[in-house]
Design an enzyme around this catalytic site. Structure first.
Site, PDB file in Angstrom:
ATOM      1  N   ASP A  93       0.827  -1.209   0.000  1.00  0.00           N
ATOM      2  CA  ASP A  93       0.000   0.000   0.000  1.00  0.00           C
ATOM      3  C   ASP A  93       0.865   1.263   0.000  1.00  0.00           C
ATOM      4  O   ASP A  93       2.007   1.237   0.461  1.00  0.00           O
ATOM      5  CB  ASP A  93      -0.906  -0.021   1.254  1.00  0.00           C
ATOM      6  CG  ASP A  93      -2.058   0.958   1.130  1.00  0.00           C
ATOM      7  OD1 ASP A  93      -2.368   1.400   0.008  1.00  0.00           O
ATOM      8  OD2 ASP A  93      -2.654   1.289   2.177  1.00  0.00           O
ATOM      9  N   ARG A 140      -0.601   9.323  -9.729  1.00  0.00           N
ATOM     10  CA  ARG A 140      -0.638   8.067  -8.955  1.00  0.00           C
ATOM     11  C   ARG A 140      -0.001   6.899  -9.706  1.00  0.00           C
ATOM     12  O   ARG A 140       0.650   6.037  -9.111  1.00  0.00           O
ATOM     13  CB  ARG A 140      -2.098   7.696  -8.633  1.00  0.00           C
ATOM     14  CG  ARG A 140      -2.811   8.645  -7.711  1.00  0.00           C
ATOM     15  CD  ARG A 140      -4.262   8.215  -7.524  1.00  0.00           C
ATOM     16  NE  ARG A 140      -4.339   6.839  -7.055  1.00  0.00           N
ATOM     17  CZ  ARG A 140      -4.185   6.478  -5.771  1.00  0.00           C
ATOM     18  NH1 ARG A 140      -3.982   7.394  -4.844  1.00  0.00           N
ATOM     19  NH2 ARG A 140      -4.263   5.218  -5.427  1.00  0.00           N
ATOM     20  N   HIS A 174       2.531   3.352  -8.919  1.00  0.00           N
ATOM     21  CA  HIS A 174       2.341   1.924  -9.226  1.00  0.00           C
ATOM     22  C   HIS A 174       3.540   1.403 -10.022  1.00  0.00           C
ATOM     23  O   HIS A 174       4.033   0.303  -9.779  1.00  0.00           O
ATOM     24  CB  HIS A 174       1.048   1.707 -10.015  1.00  0.00           C
ATOM     25  CG  HIS A 174      -0.196   2.135  -9.274  1.00  0.00           C
ATOM     26  ND1 HIS A 174      -0.411   1.822  -7.947  1.00  0.00           N
ATOM     27  CD2 HIS A 174      -1.273   2.865  -9.665  1.00  0.00           C
ATOM     28  CE1 HIS A 174      -1.581   2.328  -7.568  1.00  0.00           C
ATOM     29  NE2 HIS A 174      -2.121   2.971  -8.593  1.00  0.00           N
ATOM     30  N   ARG A 176     -11.906   2.044  -8.729  1.00  0.00           N
ATOM     31  CA  ARG A 176     -11.024   3.207  -8.967  1.00  0.00           C
ATOM     32  C   ARG A 176     -11.261   3.765 -10.369  1.00  0.00           C
ATOM     33  O   ARG A 176     -11.854   3.080 -11.223  1.00  0.00           O
ATOM     34  CB  ARG A 176      -9.556   2.786  -8.792  1.00  0.00           C
ATOM     35  CG  ARG A 176      -9.246   2.457  -7.341  1.00  0.00           C
ATOM     36  CD  ARG A 176      -7.762   2.284  -7.120  1.00  0.00           C
ATOM     37  NE  ARG A 176      -7.500   2.010  -5.708  1.00  0.00           N
ATOM     38  CZ  ARG A 176      -6.311   2.086  -5.142  1.00  0.00           C
ATOM     39  NH1 ARG A 176      -5.259   2.433  -5.868  1.00  0.00           N
ATOM     40  NH2 ARG A 176      -6.148   1.820  -3.864  1.00  0.00           N
ATOM     41  N   LEU A 198      10.300 -21.175  -4.492  1.00  0.00           N
ATOM     42  CA  LEU A 198       9.458 -20.133  -3.885  1.00  0.00           C
ATOM     43  C   LEU A 198       8.154 -20.133  -4.651  1.00  0.00           C
ATOM     44  O   LEU A 198       8.156 -20.169  -5.884  1.00  0.00           O
ATOM     45  CB  LEU A 198      10.129 -18.758  -4.005  1.00  0.00           C
ATOM     46  CG  LEU A 198       9.241 -17.528  -3.711  1.00  0.00           C
ATOM     47  CD1 LEU A 198       8.807 -17.497  -2.250  1.00  0.00           C
ATOM     48  CD2 LEU A 198       9.981 -16.231  -4.058  1.00  0.00           C
ATOM     49  N   ARG A 222       1.930  -4.838   6.256  1.00  0.00           N
ATOM     50  CA  ARG A 222       1.242  -3.787   5.496  1.00  0.00           C
ATOM     51  C   ARG A 222       2.112  -2.543   5.488  1.00  0.00           C
ATOM     52  O   ARG A 222       2.604  -2.107   6.533  1.00  0.00           O
ATOM     53  CB  ARG A 222      -0.136  -3.456   6.077  1.00  0.00           C
ATOM     54  CG  ARG A 222      -0.846  -2.394   5.223  1.00  0.00           C
ATOM     55  CD  ARG A 222      -2.336  -2.328   5.408  1.00  0.00           C
ATOM     56  NE  ARG A 222      -2.907  -1.390   4.439  1.00  0.00           N
ATOM     57  CZ  ARG A 222      -4.148  -1.411   4.003  1.00  0.00           C
ATOM     58  NH1 ARG A 222      -4.984  -2.317   4.443  1.00  0.00           N
ATOM     59  NH2 ARG A 222      -4.579  -0.524   3.130  1.00  0.00           N
TER      60      ARG A 222
HETATM   61  C1  IPE Z   1      -5.432  -2.721  -0.296  1.00  0.00           C
HETATM   62  O1  IPE Z   1      -5.077  -1.392  -0.468  1.00  0.00           O
HETATM   63  C2  IPE Z   1      -5.432  -3.426  -1.615  1.00  0.00           C
HETATM   64  C3  IPE Z   1      -4.119  -3.659  -2.208  1.00  0.00           C
HETATM   65  C4  IPE Z   1      -2.977  -3.386  -1.642  1.00  0.00           C
HETATM   66  C5  IPE Z   1      -4.138  -4.263  -3.501  1.00  0.00           C
HETATM   67  P1  IPE Z   1      -6.171  -0.255  -0.679  1.00  0.00           P
HETATM   68  O2  IPE Z   1      -5.440   1.031  -0.697  1.00  0.00           O
HETATM   69  O3  IPE Z   1      -7.017  -0.576  -1.838  1.00  0.00           O
HETATM   70  O4  IPE Z   1      -7.060  -0.416   0.624  1.00  0.00           O
HETATM   71  P2  IPE Z   1      -7.794   0.693   1.515  1.00  0.00           P
HETATM   72  O5  IPE Z   1      -8.652   1.477   0.568  1.00  0.00           O
HETATM   73  O6  IPE Z   1      -6.730   1.516   2.139  1.00  0.00           O
HETATM   74  O7  IPE Z   1      -8.567  -0.109   2.511  1.00  0.00           O
HETATM   75  C1  IPE Z   2      -1.499   0.255  -3.349  1.00  0.00           C
HETATM   76  O1  IPE Z   2      -1.270   1.632  -3.372  1.00  0.00           O
HETATM   77  C2  IPE Z   2      -1.673  -0.317  -4.740  1.00  0.00           C
HETATM   78  C3  IPE Z   2      -3.036  -0.796  -5.025  1.00  0.00           C
HETATM   79  C4  IPE Z   2      -4.036  -0.785  -4.202  1.00  0.00           C
HETATM   80  C5  IPE Z   2      -3.270  -1.312  -6.352  1.00  0.00           C
HETATM   81  P1  IPE Z   2      -2.482   2.653  -3.409  1.00  0.00           P
HETATM   82  O2  IPE Z   2      -2.822   2.937  -4.820  1.00  0.00           O
HETATM   83  O3  IPE Z   2      -3.606   2.179  -2.560  1.00  0.00           O
HETATM   84  O4  IPE Z   2      -1.800   3.944  -2.757  1.00  0.00           O
HETATM   85  P2  IPE Z   2      -2.446   4.929  -1.688  1.00  0.00           P
HETATM   86  O5  IPE Z   2      -2.963   4.102  -0.564  1.00  0.00           O
HETATM   87  O6  IPE Z   2      -3.538   5.667  -2.390  1.00  0.00           O
HETATM   88  O7  IPE Z   2      -1.318   5.812  -1.271  1.00  0.00           O
HETATM   89 MG    MG Z   3      -4.060   2.404  -0.596  1.00  0.00          MG
END
Ligand code: IPE
Ligand code: IPE
Ligand code: MG
Length: 255
Positions: free
Chosen positions: A33, A46, A50, A84, A144, A195
């Site tokens: 995350d 954003r 990624h 999203r 793995l 996390r």
């Molecule tokens: C959890 O992250 C999902 C992944 C890491 C793929 P999110 O950013 O989507 O989750 P929330 O919105 O913080 O719960």
């Molecule tokens: C995690 O990063 C990746 C996915 C959920 C795909 P985020 O995209 O949720 O990044 P934040 O939480 O908005 O910073």
């Molecule tokens: Mg997130």
């Protein structure tokens, strides 16, 4: 929320030395995350976050293989992530396809098996086809097992399990029957759940399987996550005592 992780002050070498001779987790699961916040803090879109996260994936996969963690599961795309903006979803699907194509030879060379859990039928066909190809080509490896949770939700996994149990006609349902109908019934439950980005949430990840997982939260955003952070999480895990609801073994049963 800010967490304090003193182990992350140590160097990668020191942390790695602390792992020597210890019983490692058999299965590490990671909620990757903070990609969006990583990008925003640099004034990027954003999607750049990624893209940068792929390097962290590579590093963590290599680290697990080197130290001998046999199962690694990465939460890459949740059921809820379909909500999203479509441009972001498309970019994530493109990255996923690039990853399973671009890493194929490397995974084969390193004898890493790729698997996927989730409602994969929702993925675009081209992504699904390339994913299937990499999974097929790596199916015989067991050094793995790298599992990507894609279009994955813990509740959906339980719903899918129950549906399959109903179809099978099984009438006596117990924990082992439910476990046997999960997406990857042959995988051990995660011992350690990590996390990133300082969030204390499970976000619908492996709800059944993490019943007794130890949790480790780091402030580091996923694109900045390196082997060193993984080692810190594992050292932290090793220093804990898992009691599984029983009394402390360290206190000789009296504690
Ligand atoms: C959890 O992250 C999902 C992944 C890491 C793929 P999110 O950013 O989507 O989750 P929330 O919105 O913080 O719960
Ligand atoms: C995690 O990063 C990746 C996915 C959920 C795909 P985020 O995209 O949720 O990044 P934040 O939480 O908005 O910073
Ligand atoms: Mg997130």
């Amino acid at each position: 929320m800010k967490v304090v992780n003193p182990l992350e002050e140590l160097s990668e070498e020191e942390l790695r030395a602390r792992l020597e001779g210890s019983a490692l987790p058999r299965h590490v699961a990671i909620i990757m995350d903070g990609n969006g916040r990583w990008a925003r803090s640099r004034g990027f879109a954003r999607i750049r976050g990624h893209q940068a996260g792929v390097k962290a994936v590579r590093e963590v996969v290599t680290a697990c293989r080197e130290i001998g963690v046999p199962y690694l599961t990465l939460y890459a795309f949740s059921s809820e992530n379909w909500e999203r903006p479509s441009l972001e979803v498309a970019a994530l699907m493109r990255l996923l396809k690039n990853y399973v194509v671009g890493e194929r030879d490397e995974l084969i060379e390193k004898e890493i098996r790729l698997r996927a859990i989730g409602r994969l039928d929702r993925l675009p066909v081209d992504v699904r086809a390339e994913l299937a190809r990499t999974m097929d080509r790596t199916a015989a490896f067991d050094r793995l097992t790298l599992t990507l949770a894609l279009s994955y939700g813990g509740r959906a996994e339980l719903v899918d399990a129950v549906r399959r149990i109903v179809v099978s006609g099984e009438e006596r349902v117990d924990e082992s029957v439910i476990s046997a109908h999960l997406y990857a019934p042959d995988h051990p439950d995660p011992d350690l759940l990590v996390r990133t980005s300082g969030e204390f949430r499970v976000s619908n990840f492996l709800l059944w399987e993490i019943a007794y997982a130890e949790m480790y939260v780091t402030n580091v955003y996923w694109p900045d996550f390196r082997a060193k952070h993984l080692y810190a999480a594992i050292v932290d895990y090793i220093d804990r005592e898992r009691r599984f609801g029983r009394v402390s073994a360290r206190a000789g049963g009296r504690g």
